[in-house]
Enzyme design. Structure first.
Site, PDB file in Angstrom:
ATOM      1  N   ASP A 199      44.104   4.455  85.003  1.00 49.86           N
ATOM      2  CA  ASP A 199      44.070   3.405  83.974  1.00 49.86           C
ATOM      3  C   ASP A 199      44.875   3.746  82.736  1.00 49.86           C
ATOM      4  O   ASP A 199      45.055   2.892  81.861  1.00 49.86           O
ATOM      5  CB  ASP A 199      42.611   3.147  83.587  1.00 49.86           C
ATOM      6  CG  ASP A 199      41.856   2.517  84.753  1.00 49.86           C
ATOM      7  OD1 ASP A 199      40.847   3.079  85.191  1.00 49.86           O
ATOM      8  OD2 ASP A 199      42.341   1.484  85.259  1.00 49.86           O
ATOM      9  N   HIS A 256      37.962  11.855  85.485  1.00 47.76           N
ATOM     10  CA  HIS A 256      37.705  11.223  86.781  1.00 47.76           C
ATOM     11  C   HIS A 256      36.645  12.042  87.511  1.00 47.76           C
ATOM     12  O   HIS A 256      36.633  13.255  87.437  1.00 47.76           O
ATOM     13  CB  HIS A 256      38.987  11.179  87.629  1.00 47.76           C
ATOM     14  CG  HIS A 256      38.912  10.181  88.735  1.00 47.76           C
ATOM     15  ND1 HIS A 256      38.306  10.447  89.943  1.00 47.76           N
ATOM     16  CD2 HIS A 256      39.337   8.902  88.794  1.00 47.76           C
ATOM     17  CE1 HIS A 256      38.386   9.379  90.703  1.00 47.76           C
ATOM     18  NE2 HIS A 256      39.003   8.428  90.052  1.00 47.76           N
TER      19      HIS A 256
HETATM   20  C1  SDX Z   1      38.400   4.424  87.684  1.00 43.12           C
HETATM   21  O1  SDX Z   1      35.780   6.621  91.242  1.00 43.12           O
HETATM   22  C2  SDX Z   1      36.989   6.180  91.290  1.00 43.12           C
HETATM   23  O2  SDX Z   1      37.749   6.480  92.160  1.00 43.12           O
HETATM   24  C3  SDX Z   1      37.343   5.210  90.182  1.00 43.12           C
HETATM   25  C4  SDX Z   1      38.805   4.765  90.138  1.00 43.12           C
HETATM   26  C5  SDX Z   1      39.162   3.894  91.320  1.00 43.12           C
HETATM   27  O3  SDX Z   1      40.328   3.846  91.675  1.00 43.12           O
HETATM   28  O4  SDX Z   1      38.234   3.182  91.813  1.00 43.12           O
HETATM   29  O5  SDX Z   1      39.649   5.903  90.123  1.00 43.12           O
HETATM   30  C6  SDX Z   1      39.095   3.912  88.899  1.00 43.12           C
HETATM   31  O6  SDX Z   1      37.300   4.005  87.420  1.00 43.12           O
HETATM   32  C7  SDX Z   1      39.053   5.496  86.878  1.00 43.12           C
HETATM   33  C8  SDX Z   1      38.178   5.974  85.664  1.00 43.12           C
HETATM   34  C9  SDX Z   1      38.378   4.982  84.518  1.00 43.12           C
HETATM   35  N1  SDX Z   1      37.400   5.253  83.450  1.00 43.12           N
HETATM   36  C10 SDX Z   1      37.811   5.770  82.262  1.00 43.12           C
HETATM   37  O7  SDX Z   1      38.960   6.110  81.987  1.00 43.12           O
HETATM   38  C11 SDX Z   1      36.695   5.878  81.234  1.00 43.12           C
HETATM   39  C12 SDX Z   1      36.772   7.235  80.534  1.00 43.12           C
HETATM   40  N2  SDX Z   1      36.381   8.274  81.521  1.00 43.12           N
HETATM   41  C13 SDX Z   1      35.019   8.696  81.532  1.00 43.12           C
HETATM   42  O8  SDX Z   1      34.064   7.798  81.116  1.00 43.12           O
HETATM   43  C14 SDX Z   1      34.657   9.614  82.711  1.00 43.12           C
HETATM   44  O9  SDX Z   1      35.629  10.583  82.782  1.00 43.12           O
HETATM   45  C15 SDX Z   1      34.454   8.999  84.086  1.00 43.12           C
HETATM   46  C16 SDX Z   1      33.490   7.869  84.039  1.00 43.12           C
HETATM   47  C17 SDX Z   1      35.741   8.537  84.648  1.00 43.12           C
HETATM   48  C18 SDX Z   1      33.895  10.108  84.971  1.00 43.12           C
HETATM   49  O10 SDX Z   1      32.626  10.384  84.523  1.00 43.12           O
HETATM   50  P1  SDX Z   1      31.775  11.627  85.097  1.00 43.12           P
HETATM   51  O11 SDX Z   1      32.373  12.165  86.347  1.00 43.12           O
HETATM   52  O12 SDX Z   1      30.358  11.193  85.117  1.00 43.12           O
HETATM   53  O13 SDX Z   1      32.028  12.749  84.036  1.00 43.12           O
HETATM   54  P2  SDX Z   1      31.046  13.073  82.848  1.00 43.12           P
HETATM   55  O14 SDX Z   1      30.796  11.806  82.070  1.00 43.12           O
HETATM   56  O15 SDX Z   1      29.883  13.829  83.387  1.00 43.12           O
HETATM   57  O16 SDX Z   1      31.962  14.011  81.919  1.00 43.12           O
HETATM   58  C19 SDX Z   1      31.966  15.425  82.043  1.00 43.12           C
HETATM   59  C20 SDX Z   1      32.275  15.925  80.647  1.00 43.12           C
HETATM   60  C21 SDX Z   1      31.279  15.407  79.590  1.00 43.12           C
HETATM   61  O17 SDX Z   1      31.276  16.339  78.534  1.00 43.12           O
HETATM   62  P3  SDX Z   1      30.007  17.460  78.497  1.00 43.12           P
HETATM   63  O18 SDX Z   1      28.751  16.637  78.519  1.00 43.12           O
HETATM   64  O19 SDX Z   1      30.217  18.303  79.752  1.00 43.12           O
HETATM   65  O20 SDX Z   1      30.258  18.200  77.218  1.00 43.12           O
HETATM   66  O21 SDX Z   1      33.561  15.420  80.203  1.00 43.12           O
HETATM   67  C22 SDX Z   1      33.381  14.557  79.089  1.00 43.12           C
HETATM   68  C23 SDX Z   1      31.934  14.139  79.080  1.00 43.12           C
HETATM   69  O22 SDX Z   1      31.514  13.829  77.748  1.00 43.12           O
HETATM   70  N3  SDX Z   1      34.258  13.404  79.325  1.00 43.12           N
HETATM   71  C24 SDX Z   1      35.013  12.843  78.388  1.00 43.12           C
HETATM   72  C25 SDX Z   1      35.719  11.818  79.042  1.00 43.12           C
HETATM   73  N4  SDX Z   1      35.363  11.790  80.337  1.00 43.12           N
HETATM   74  C26 SDX Z   1      34.440  12.763  80.500  1.00 43.12           C
HETATM   75  N5  SDX Z   1      35.169  13.111  77.071  1.00 43.12           N
HETATM   76  C27 SDX Z   1      36.044  12.329  76.406  1.00 43.12           C
HETATM   77  N6  SDX Z   1      36.780  11.329  76.969  1.00 43.12           N
HETATM   78  C28 SDX Z   1      36.621  11.051  78.279  1.00 43.12           C
HETATM   79  N7  SDX Z   1      37.323  10.053  78.837  1.00 43.12           N
END
Ligand code: SDX
Length: 459
Positions: free
Chosen positions: A372, A315
């Protein structure tokens, strides 16, 4: 200048730029002590703008609706902890709190309930829209299209100039979003669209419209009604998430409430945002059907070349835990026990959480289950198919979208959202015709035969 909700500006930050310019930028302090550097005059003073891809460090507005402390796992609607609201409120009471800022009195609650009921049915000729979509149409595409279509059936609602009109349009949206959702589901399975009933409350009415048939009424269990109420409460608002920021962006241009909410539906659909709940259950199905162990799946996630994410994890704001995920995890257990359902996917979800939270890849990146991760298991237990999950999220979030639209609409100092950018495209270029361009970009250049005779230059 946007009217500051927080007006005791007593501190400032000094910025010294490479060219020697200095700027004193006011510090804005929020209710809970959050601090922001107000850069609204930065460009005028220095010619500089700031750059923050994904807005990770940028506040787009001051808002009094929801407070999140991502480090401490705190979520409050209008100051009330989400745990208390989940325990004591119905979804509609929570929606009234989010939209109007206070918990409703019994009279306010019954009045709003009455106008929700009055506005629950769809105009008779509106129902023909569903037949215009192919059966495989995703309900989110139907939802966004038909919310926009609703505008044509409520022209007075396009210019909200009184509290009563705002309440009526809000109730209309909240009520019809639910009816459209159920109708899109019925259309997708080739069953007759079910009319809402005047004797049922919001959530029961939705489950009735989802699962009743003309010849047989569906009566939801108390556990199912409670679980869906809780689901909608937990999804009602979440400060400046992607879809709510979209609603505010559209609202800032003074678009009407229907158009702004329809835009929010489109933004919510993305798999990184509201579409994640459907992606989680598809991920659990994949693990279940493939016979892969959770450890094998986690290994694939950690292999960056796989491009696989652990959906429902991570998140932008929560860095320790998402309080909603904890509440939903407990609700999962209660519901499945009450309905005597043994869903193997819930066991896989629990195992994934356990394996991930013991793995440094996730711990070091502060990735935890988000709202989720368990929500799909609850919706599955209620008989709701995965393609409807994000629609249910949208039904809950409509309350927060309406509240954020209202916050912009009610603020006379609101300005249109128009971010700047840093341009990284080509510098100014001299105009050339096609052949001159080809000549400029290739070594062997031959004037085409069709041009040799007339020698003409093709513009
Ligand atoms: C919702 O904003 C809100 O409040 C949203 C929400 C709401 O109520 O409105 O809470 C609802 O959207 C919840 C999130 C649902 N999405 C998912 O579950 C999809 C999976 N999660 C990711 O795609 C991600 O964690 C996000 C999109 C939620 C957050 O993305 P960020 O903040 O841009 O984080 P990032 O992509 O920069 O990740 C940081 C690191 C990266 O690795 P490095 O490049 O540092 O090595 O963490 C890794 C990412 O690759 N990473 C994950 C991951 N999420 C982040 N690796 C594996 N699985 C994941 N789910």
């Amino acid at each position: 200048m946007t009217e500051n909700l927080v007006d005791d500006i007593t501190q400032s930050a000094s910025l010294t730029l490479p060219d020697g310019q200095r700027a004193d930028l006011p510090i804005v302090v929020g209710t809970e002590g959050e601090r922001a550097i107000d850069i609204s005059k930065l460009r005028a003073q220095t010619g500089y703008i700031t750059l923050d891809d994904g807005y990770t460090n940028t506040g787009s507005c001051q808002s009094a609706i929801t407070y999140i402390d991502g480090e401490a796992g705190i979520l409050r609607y209008r100051g009330y902890p989400i745990e208390d609201i989940a325990k004591h409120c119905s979804f509609i009471e929570a929606a009234q709190l989010v939209i109007w800022g206070e918990l409703p009195s019994p009279d306010q609650r019954s009045h709003f309930s009455d106008i929700l009921t009055e506005n629950s049915a769809l105009p008779e000729d509106f129902r023909r829209h569903f037949a215009a979509f192919p059966p495989h149409a995703h309900p989110m595409s139907i939802m966004s299209a038909l919310i926009n279509a609703l505008q044509s059936y409520d022209l007075p609602g396009l210019t909200i100039d009184s509290d009563e009109e705002f309440e009526r349009v809000s109730a209309t949206l909240m009520s019809k979003v639910r009816t459209i959702a159920a109708a899109s589901y019925k259309s997708s399975i080739g069953e007759p669209i079910i009319y809402p009933r005047y004797d049922l409350r919001y959530v029961e009415n939705f489950l009735h419209m989802m699962f009743s048939r003309p010849y047989r009424n569906f009566v939801p269990t108390a556990e199912a009604t409670r679980a869906l109420n809780l689901f909608l409460i937990l999804h009602a608002d979440h400060e400046q998430n992607c879809s709510t920021s979209t609603v505010r962006m559209v609202a800032s241009g003074q678009a009407n409430l229907y158009a702004s909410v329809a835009a929010g539906v489109c933004a919510l659909w993305g798999s990184l945002h509201g579409g994640a709940n459907q992606a989680v259950i598809e991920m659990l199905d994949l693990i279940l059907e493939s016979g892969m162990s959770t450890k094998e799946y986690i290994a694939k996630v950690k292999d960056r070349s796989s491009g696989i994410k652990l959906m429902g994890f991570g998140h932008r704001v929560y860095r320790n835990f998402d309080p909603r995920s904890r509440i939903l995890k407990d609700a999962c257990d209660d519901l499945l026990n009450a309905l005597n359902i043994d869903d193997p996917r819930l066991n896989i979800a629990r195992e994934l959480e356990e394996v991930a939270l013991a793995d440094d890849y996730f711990v070091s990146r502060r990735l935890y289950p988000n709202v989720d991760f368990y929500s799909g298991t609850i919706l599955t237990a209620l008989g709701i198919p995965p393609e409807m999950f994000t629609v249910i999220f949208a039904i809950g979030r409509t309350a927060g979208w309406i509240a954020n639209w209202k916050e912009i609409h009610d603020n006379p100092a609101s300005r249109i959202y128009r971010p700047r950018q840093i341009y990284v495209g080509p510098p100014q270029r001299e105009w050339m015709n096609r052949f001159q361009r080809e000549k400029a970009t290739s070594q062997e250049f031959r004037v085409p035969d069709e041009l040799r005779s007339d020698g003409g230059v093709v513009a």
